[in-house]
Scaffold this active site. Structure first.
Site, PDB file in Angstrom:
ATOM      1  NE  ARG A 242       6.512  -1.552   6.559  1.00 10.37           N
ATOM      2  CZ  ARG A 242       6.404  -2.338   7.785  1.00 10.37           C
ATOM      3  NH1 ARG A 242       6.998  -3.542   7.696  1.00 10.37           N
ATOM      4  NH2 ARG A 242       6.024  -1.877   8.869  1.00 10.37           N
ATOM      5  CD  GLU A 271       2.713  -6.093   2.848  1.00 13.00           C
ATOM      6  OE1 GLU A 271       3.896  -6.554   2.406  1.00 13.00           O
ATOM      7  OE2 GLU A 271       2.528  -6.245   3.992  1.00 13.00           O
ATOM      8  CG  HIS A 289       3.740  -8.029   6.485  1.00  7.08           C
ATOM      9  ND1 HIS A 289       3.799  -6.742   6.023  1.00  7.08           N
ATOM     10  CD2 HIS A 289       4.661  -8.000   7.798  1.00  7.08           C
ATOM     11  CE1 HIS A 289       4.433  -5.859   6.687  1.00  7.08           C
ATOM     12  NE2 HIS A 289       4.938  -6.656   7.861  1.00  7.08           N
TER      13      HIS A 289
HETATM   14  C1  DGY Z   1       6.238  -3.814  11.808  1.00  3.96           C
HETATM   15  O1  DGY Z   1       6.059  -3.936  13.043  1.00  3.96           O
HETATM   16  O2  DGY Z   1       6.478  -2.924  11.183  1.00  3.96           O
HETATM   17  C2  DGY Z   1       5.900  -5.105  11.031  1.00  3.96           C
HETATM   18  O3  DGY Z   1       6.101  -4.961   9.901  1.00  3.96           O
HETATM   19  C3  DGY Z   1       4.528  -5.586  11.429  1.00  3.96           C
HETATM   20  O4  DGY Z   1       4.557  -6.728  12.152  1.00  3.96           O
END
Ligand code: DGY
Length: 324
Positions: A242, A271, A289
């Site tokens: 993240r 983001e 992402h």
């Molecule tokens: C998640 O599943 O947490 C990802 O970051 C989204 O694809």
């Protein structure tokens, strides 16, 4: 009996939207734009279940407003730091996620970013595309050797271990681990990994540090100026976890000073708004992402969210409950 009412906040793979339509009176949001706060507030009193995802900002007022109406937030994704679990619990709303199905693809992308940052693939492509390549020469665009280097892995859950498997068994990398709890010896042995006591020690040993911990208050700015200072000069950072795990001001300071050799980043603090300072750093490989973005994985994520929905509609405990 009336069919349950379900809202899907973003467009999903077609097969999963079809399956949902067979199960419930489903609202699919096409065109695919982010939900507004007003839409969330309206949804709070309209739907039995809402299927949100990481790019949704759910207003705090949604949870009390949804109490007694919305039974489930079935998140499309494994990370659920965008959902206030305590508020959902207080409102009697179950929250589920989609663990397991995106492990391999996220680790594949992390390995890709690692290789791209270490071997300067982004910079090289830009040189070619802008017509600036003057040909092979012994000192041209020299990167860092990946095979045999030491990889620090922050967060040794499913995705962290999948990264270790690729790095150790595929590239002969030495693995050092930082995890909030001790990792059992058999798991460490599987990757010839060691777990030093502190994050700073892991950072100090690593040629490349890759982040695989959950987001949220406990890990916000875990990678701060102190961690950058502890890293070896010229070391690299990879983030597919993240954005807010990294203090981006500290990241730019480390890049500006040259202490940090580069980064491969799939996630960002604010983001989708990209801090413009990234554009001045050619040693950063940037992806929007994309960790789980493959056809097979995005379909599997949808089916997993639907399996959780089906369980709740039946009155069963959903398999991936995170709000217990
Ligand atoms: C998640 O599943 O947490 C990802 O970051 C989204 O694809």
């Amino acid at each position: 009996m009336s069919r349950p009412k379900v809202l899907v906040t973003r467009a999903w793979p077609a097969d999963t939207e079809t399956r949902l339509g067979q199960l419930a009176e489903t609202t699919l949001r096409h065109p695919d734009t982010p939900m507004t706060a007003d839409e969330f507030m309206a949804a709070a009193t309209t739907y039995d279940a809402i299927l949100p995802t990481v790019s949704d900002t759910i207003p705090a007022a949604f949870y009390p407003a949804a109490a007694g109406r919305v039974k489930l937030l079935a998140n499309y994704g494994v990370g659920y730091n965008h959902i206030d679990i305590a508020a959902a619990r207080a409102a009697g709303i179950a929250v589920t996620n989609t663990p397991g199905v995106l492990t391999d693809c996220t680790a594949d992308l992390a390995m890709g970013l690692l290789l791209a940052a270490a071997r300067r693939i982004g910079e090289g492509e830009r040189e070619l595309r802008t017509g600036h390549w003057s040909g092979w020469r012994p000192t041209h665009m020299i990167g860092k050797k990946v095979s045999g280097a030491t990889l620090g892995i922050v967060g040794f859950g499913r995705i962290g271990q999948a990264m270790a498997r690729r790095a150790h068994h595929g590239f002969g990398m030495k693995i050092v681990v930082y995890n909030r709890s001790p990792v059992d010896q058999d798991t460490l042995r599987a990757y010839h990994a060691i777990q030093p006591d502190t994050l700073h020690e892991v950072a100090a040993r690593s040629d490349i540090l890759s982040l695989h911990c959950p987001g949220g208050a406990k890990t916000r700015h875990l990678i701060d100026a102190g961690v950058f200072a502890a890293m070896k000069p010229g070391a690299l950072l990879v983030n597919t976890a993240r954005g807010d795990v990294i203090d981006e001001d500290a990241l730019f300071a480390a890049l500006d000073s040259g202490h940090l050799g580069g980064a491969g980043l799939d996630v960002f603090q604010n983001e989708p708004a990209l801090d413009p300072r990234f554009l001045g750093h050619d040693t950063c490989v940037l992806a929007p992402h994309l960790g789980s973005a493959t056809d097979a994985t995005r379909a599997a994520m949808g089916h997993k969210a639907i399996d959780n929905l089906v369980a709740v509609l039946r009155g069963d405990t959903p398999p991936d409950l995170v709000s217990a």
